[in-house]
Design a protein around this motif. Structure first.
Motif, PDB file in Angstrom:
ATOM      1  N   SER A  57     -22.108  24.573 -31.218  1.00  0.00           N
ATOM      2  CA  SER A  57     -23.151  24.375 -32.218  1.00  0.00           C
ATOM      3  C   SER A  57     -23.786  22.993 -32.132  1.00  0.00           C
ATOM      4  O   SER A  57     -24.930  22.817 -32.510  1.00  0.00           O
ATOM      5  CB  SER A  57     -22.597  24.591 -33.631  1.00  0.00           C
ATOM      6  OG  SER A  57     -22.238  25.937 -33.819  1.00  0.00           O
ATOM      7  N   SER A  58     -23.071  22.000 -31.627  1.00  0.00           N
ATOM      8  CA  SER A  58     -23.614  20.668 -31.365  1.00  0.00           C
ATOM      9  C   SER A  58     -24.224  20.025 -32.609  1.00  0.00           C
ATOM     10  O   SER A  58     -25.441  19.959 -32.779  1.00  0.00           O
ATOM     11  CB  SER A  58     -24.655  20.731 -30.241  1.00  0.00           C
ATOM     12  OG  SER A  58     -24.069  21.207 -29.045  1.00  0.00           O
ATOM     13  N   ILE A  59     -23.371  19.544 -33.499  1.00  0.00           N
ATOM     14  CA  ILE A  59     -23.810  18.885 -34.732  1.00  0.00           C
ATOM     15  C   ILE A  59     -23.851  17.379 -34.499  1.00  0.00           C
ATOM     16  O   ILE A  59     -22.827  16.712 -34.412  1.00  0.00           O
ATOM     17  CB  ILE A  59     -22.850  19.212 -35.900  1.00  0.00           C
ATOM     18  CG1 ILE A  59     -22.584  20.729 -35.985  1.00  0.00           C
ATOM     19  CG2 ILE A  59     -23.417  18.674 -37.200  1.00  0.00           C
ATOM     20  CD1 ILE A  59     -23.814  21.574 -36.199  1.00  0.00           C
ATOM     21  N   GLY A  60     -25.066  16.844 -34.392  1.00  0.00           N
ATOM     22  CA  GLY A  60     -25.213  15.422 -34.130  1.00  0.00           C
ATOM     23  C   GLY A  60     -25.125  14.598 -35.399  1.00  0.00           C
ATOM     24  O   GLY A  60     -25.544  15.035 -36.477  1.00  0.00           O
ATOM     25  N   ASP A  61     -24.611  13.384 -35.279  1.00  0.00           N
ATOM     26  CA  ASP A  61     -24.505  12.492 -36.431  1.00  0.00           C
ATOM     27  C   ASP A  61     -25.869  12.115 -36.989  1.00  0.00           C
ATOM     28  O   ASP A  61     -25.990  11.783 -38.166  1.00  0.00           O
ATOM     29  CB  ASP A  61     -23.767  11.207 -36.040  1.00  0.00           C
ATOM     30  CG  ASP A  61     -22.282  11.425 -35.810  1.00  0.00           C
ATOM     31  OD1 ASP A  61     -21.770  12.482 -36.217  1.00  0.00           O
ATOM     32  OD2 ASP A  61     -21.646  10.531 -35.214  1.00  0.00           O
ATOM     33  N   GLU A  62     -26.916  12.151 -36.150  1.00  0.00           N
ATOM     34  CA  GLU A  62     -28.233  11.693 -36.597  1.00  0.00           C
ATOM     35  C   GLU A  62     -28.905  12.662 -37.555  1.00  0.00           C
ATOM     36  O   GLU A  62     -29.767  12.271 -38.342  1.00  0.00           O
ATOM     37  CB  GLU A  62     -29.145  11.423 -35.386  1.00  0.00           C
ATOM     38  CG  GLU A  62     -29.688  12.650 -34.683  1.00  0.00           C
ATOM     39  CD  GLU A  62     -28.739  13.249 -33.659  1.00  0.00           C
ATOM     40  OE1 GLU A  62     -29.176  14.116 -32.876  1.00  0.00           O
ATOM     41  OE2 GLU A  62     -27.560  12.849 -33.643  1.00  0.00           O
ATOM     42  N   ASP A  63     -28.529  13.955 -37.518  1.00  0.00           N
ATOM     43  CA  ASP A  63     -29.162  14.934 -38.410  1.00  0.00           C
ATOM     44  C   ASP A  63     -28.205  16.075 -38.738  1.00  0.00           C
ATOM     45  O   ASP A  63     -28.414  17.216 -38.341  1.00  0.00           O
ATOM     46  CB  ASP A  63     -30.436  15.487 -37.765  1.00  0.00           C
ATOM     47  CG  ASP A  63     -31.157  16.491 -38.668  1.00  0.00           C
ATOM     48  OD1 ASP A  63     -31.038  16.364 -39.904  1.00  0.00           O
ATOM     49  OD2 ASP A  63     -31.827  17.398 -38.130  1.00  0.00           O
ATOM     50  N   PRO A  64     -27.114  15.788 -39.475  1.00  0.00           N
ATOM     51  CA  PRO A  64     -26.161  16.857 -39.790  1.00  0.00           C
ATOM     52  C   PRO A  64     -26.766  17.940 -40.678  1.00  0.00           C
ATOM     53  O   PRO A  64     -26.396  19.106 -40.574  1.00  0.00           O
ATOM     54  CB  PRO A  64     -25.021  16.119 -40.491  1.00  0.00           C
ATOM     55  CG  PRO A  64     -25.652  14.878 -41.048  1.00  0.00           C
ATOM     56  CD  PRO A  64     -26.699  14.486 -40.038  1.00  0.00           C
ATOM     57  N   TYR A  65     -27.690  17.561 -41.557  1.00  0.00           N
ATOM     58  CA  TYR A  65     -28.310  18.556 -42.437  1.00  0.00           C
ATOM     59  C   TYR A  65     -29.052  19.607 -41.624  1.00  0.00           C
ATOM     60  O   TYR A  65     -28.855  20.815 -41.814  1.00  0.00           O
ATOM     61  CB  TYR A  65     -29.269  17.868 -43.404  1.00  0.00           C
ATOM     62  CG  TYR A  65     -30.173  18.826 -44.162  1.00  0.00           C
ATOM     63  CD1 TYR A  65     -29.664  19.705 -45.109  1.00  0.00           C
ATOM     64  CD2 TYR A  65     -31.546  18.844 -43.911  1.00  0.00           C
ATOM     65  CE1 TYR A  65     -30.503  20.580 -45.797  1.00  0.00           C
ATOM     66  CE2 TYR A  65     -32.389  19.709 -44.599  1.00  0.00           C
ATOM     67  CZ  TYR A  65     -31.862  20.583 -45.532  1.00  0.00           C
ATOM     68  OH  TYR A  65     -32.686  21.449 -46.205  1.00  0.00           O
ATOM     69  N   GLY A  66     -29.892  19.175 -40.707  1.00  0.00           N
ATOM     70  CA  GLY A  66     -30.647  20.130 -39.909  1.00  0.00           C
ATOM     71  C   GLY A  66     -29.767  20.974 -39.020  1.00  0.00           C
ATOM     72  O   GLY A  66     -29.928  22.192 -38.932  1.00  0.00           O
ATOM     73  N   SER A  67     -28.787  20.335 -38.366  1.00  0.00           N
ATOM     74  CA  SER A  67     -27.938  21.061 -37.425  1.00  0.00           C
ATOM     75  C   SER A  67     -27.012  22.043 -38.133  1.00  0.00           C
ATOM     76  O   SER A  67     -26.861  23.195 -37.716  1.00  0.00           O
ATOM     77  CB  SER A  67     -27.113  20.061 -36.604  1.00  0.00           C
ATOM     78  OG  SER A  67     -27.953  19.231 -35.838  1.00  0.00           O
ATOM     79  N   LEU A  68     -26.370  21.605 -39.222  1.00  0.00           N
ATOM     80  CA  LEU A  68     -25.492  22.513 -39.958  1.00  0.00           C
ATOM     81  C   LEU A  68     -26.284  23.635 -40.614  1.00  0.00           C
ATOM     82  O   LEU A  68     -25.793  24.764 -40.742  1.00  0.00           O
ATOM     83  CB  LEU A  68     -24.701  21.735 -41.017  1.00  0.00           C
ATOM     84  CG  LEU A  68     -23.527  20.914 -40.510  1.00  0.00           C
ATOM     85  CD1 LEU A  68     -22.960  20.042 -41.621  1.00  0.00           C
ATOM     86  CD2 LEU A  68     -22.442  21.805 -39.919  1.00  0.00           C
ATOM     87  N   GLY A  69     -27.501  23.333 -41.056  1.00  0.00           N
ATOM     88  CA  GLY A  69     -28.336  24.372 -41.649  1.00  0.00           C
ATOM     89  C   GLY A  69     -28.618  25.494 -40.672  1.00  0.00           C
ATOM     90  O   GLY A  69     -28.595  26.674 -41.029  1.00  0.00           O
ATOM     91  N   GLU A  70     -28.878  25.146 -39.414  1.00  0.00           N
ATOM     92  CA  GLU A  70     -29.124  26.169 -38.404  1.00  0.00           C
ATOM     93  C   GLU A  70     -27.900  27.059 -38.212  1.00  0.00           C
ATOM     94  O   GLU A  70     -28.016  28.236 -37.893  1.00  0.00           O
ATOM     95  CB  GLU A  70     -29.502  25.512 -37.073  1.00  0.00           C
ATOM     96  CG  GLU A  70     -30.850  24.825 -37.064  1.00  0.00           C
ATOM     97  CD  GLU A  70     -32.000  25.793 -37.194  1.00  0.00           C
ATOM     98  OE1 GLU A  70     -31.847  26.962 -36.803  1.00  0.00           O
ATOM     99  OE2 GLU A  70     -33.059  25.391 -37.699  1.00  0.00           O
ATOM    100  N   VAL A  71     -26.713  26.496 -38.415  1.00  0.00           N
ATOM    101  CA  VAL A  71     -25.469  27.222 -38.159  1.00  0.00           C
ATOM    102  C   VAL A  71     -24.983  27.993 -39.380  1.00  0.00           C
ATOM    103  O   VAL A  71     -24.455  29.107 -39.251  1.00  0.00           O
ATOM    104  CB  VAL A  71     -24.371  26.231 -37.705  1.00  0.00           C
ATOM    105  CG1 VAL A  71     -23.039  26.951 -37.505  1.00  0.00           C
ATOM    106  CG2 VAL A  71     -24.794  25.515 -36.426  1.00  0.00           C
TER     107      VAL A  71
END
Length: 537
Positions: A437-451
């Protein structure tokens, strides 16, 4: 406080020197806490540039050959994932991105745009540069930006969920200015314009619904695409920031990471995207330069929770969670490469929550499988993995651990990453699968939202919980500040560990490896590489 990407909205805690990451399969020539060359695991898996960046004066000309992680089968941003691991860098070369993330400074920077500013994180003002044109000669203006993003969101493309969930409204202020208004504060909104939504398509690109044309304002344009062979992009002399140093940019797809590094060793590839921990560690030991990005949830066993699948039963999911020993798995499948973690973020991430994850308990796992069997579950699970030898070797380890508690595992092989992506994200044709899933520290909201958002088109497991949706919404206003958002993140992780949409194996180090003579590649959010200033010595 005024928020801006002009070096004033810093994410000070993004770069953590000790960040750790692994992938879930492969071989390693080193064991223990060091991985050769005197480097510790923490030193290997640290986000940042690896090697000497003092390159001298740029050299004009030549073709840069990049061994990508996965083939991109369409340059239409509404049909492809704008992610560096699955070909998004090729789209960024054609369309550019309005903004980009600078990992060295920890800031969102203008790229194709002139600026992006906000006073309250609710309303953001995008200023475009004068004189920028698409490759067909038409201007990149406010109308083009609004039209492209409206098309992107109407087709529910990658990352569009947050725009829709935030009920984002766009307003043309003048020919070179667009105003974005969200329903609530959104701290990392610049990340959207650094990814797929920020890859602006020319109106002519989608004017004919029957035939999409890849017309963008980026530094390159399409010259040739031979499926499963190569994608060749030619430099644009009229690019807004001057003609690229390179004449051409060539993407190839060689399969497993060890094959990419063999190509690098032979001098056939100039750069390669790798993420297999044993291969990453060997590349570092061998002295290769490049950009390392450490991401959370980089390796996981995804569980399909959709109706009719075994994972719909919570007992099945929890049994997998309790049966799987990621430490033993990495030791046997990867000979100790990487460091295991069942948490969403590495312990050294500013977003690490300290939430205790369930310990391995095979007896409890076996009891849950037996209960599910008593209610009609036949014990069978299909496990989707890659067909390469390293993935197959790793899959055997999962098979053994799960069958030890009563599951009946069938390993299903996928020939290439593009096919796996379709099967996982489009067809949802799997029971469990090795994925990332690749959750980056710079945008956890966007990345976790996609998942994890219940309506996300890239929600791999089919997980849907209103409580999780609410928690993710609460993360939006503080997604750029771990000190303010870590409490919400803790609740997110507690709920994740309780409901088990996937079983995490480890964070991962995504390593864009380059030859010594390659310089000027800018790596942005979502592991996207920007090649407008890349050159070969």
């Amino acid at each position: 406080m005024r928020a801006t990407i002009n070096r004033r909205s810093r994410l000070a805690a993004v770069l953590i020197a000790g960040a750790l990451g692994v992938t879930a399969c492969g071989e390693s020539s080193e064991r223990g806490d060091t991985a050769g060359g005197g480097l510790s695991k923490a030193e290997i898996y640290a986000t940042g540039y690896v090697g000497d960046e003092d390159a001298g004066d740029p050299v004009k000309g030549g073709t840069l050959t990049v061994a990508e992680y996965a083939e991109i089968r369409s340059l239409n941003p509404t049909e492809s994932y704008a992610n560096g691991a699955v070909g998004g860098s090729a789209m960024a070369a054609v369309y550019d991105t309005l903004t980009r993330y600078d990992f060295e400074s920890g800031t969102w920077e203008p790229q194709l745009a002139e600026s992006l500013t906000s006073d309250d994180k609710v309303t953001w003002t995008l200023a475009l540069r004068e004189g920028v044109t698409f490759s067909d000669g038409t201007p990149l203006d406010a109308d083009a930006v609004i039209g492209s993003i409206e098309l992107y969101t109407s087709r529910y493309a990658y990352q569009s969920l947050q725009l829709l969930g935030q009920q984002t409204k766009m307003r043309k202020v003048d020919d070179l200015t667009v105003e974005f208004t969200h329903r609530s504060p959104w701290a990392t909104f610049p990340a959207m314009l650094a990814g797929g939504p920020g890859m602006i398509m020319a109106p002519a690109a989608y004017a004919n619904p029957e035939k999409f044309e890849p017309i963008g304002a980026g530094p390159f344009e399409l010259e040739k695409y031979a499926p499963a062979e190569e994608l060749v992009l030619a430099a644009r002399d009229d690019y807004w920031n001057g003609a690229p140093y390179l004449d051409k940019l060539r993407f190839v797809w060689l399969g497993a990471d060890d094959a990419k590094m063999q190509s690098m060793d032979a001098g056939e590839a100039d750069a390669a995207f790798i993420r297999s921990a044993p291969v990453v560690e060997k590349a570092r030991k061998d002295g290769y330069s490049g950009m390392m990005l450490v991401v959370g949830m980089g390796s996981q066993i995804a569980i399909n929770m959709r109706e009719g699948r075994p994972g719909e039963d919570e007992r099945v999911r929890k049994a997998i969670q309790l049966a799987f020993d990621n430490e033993a798995y990495l030791e046997r499948a990867s000979q100790g490469a990487g460091l295991p973690s069942k948490s969403i973020f590495a312990e050294t991430s500013p977003w690490s929550t300290g939430v205790e994850v369930p310990a391995v308990d095979r007896e409890a796992a076996a009891d849950l499988v037996e209960e599910a069997r008593a209610d009609g579950f036949d014990g069978k699970l299909d496990y989707l993995v890659g067909a390469d030898p390293l993935s197959q070797n790793a899959a055997v380890q999962v098979e053994a651990q799960l069958e030890a508690v009563g599951f009946d595992i069938t390993i299903v092989s996928s020939d290439n990453i593009a096919d796996s992506t379709k099967r996982l994200y489009v067809d949802h044709d799997f029971d469990i699968a090795l994925s990332a899933s690749s959750i980056g520290d710079e945008d956890p909201y966007g990345s976790l939202g996609e998942v994890l958002f219940s309506t996300s088109p890239t929600n791999l497991s089919g997980y849907a919980n209103p409580e999780m949706d609410q928690l993710l919404g609460e993360l939006g206003p503080v997604g750029d500040d771990p000190s303010a958002g870590v409490e919400t993140m803790r609740k997110i992780e507690e709920l994740f560990q309780e409901e088990v949409p996937s079983v995490l194996v480890s964070p991962v180090g995504n390593f864009l490896v380059t030859q010594d003579e390659v310089h000027g590649i800018k790596v942005s959010t979502q592991a996207l590489s920007l090649y407008d200033k890349a050159w070969k010595g």
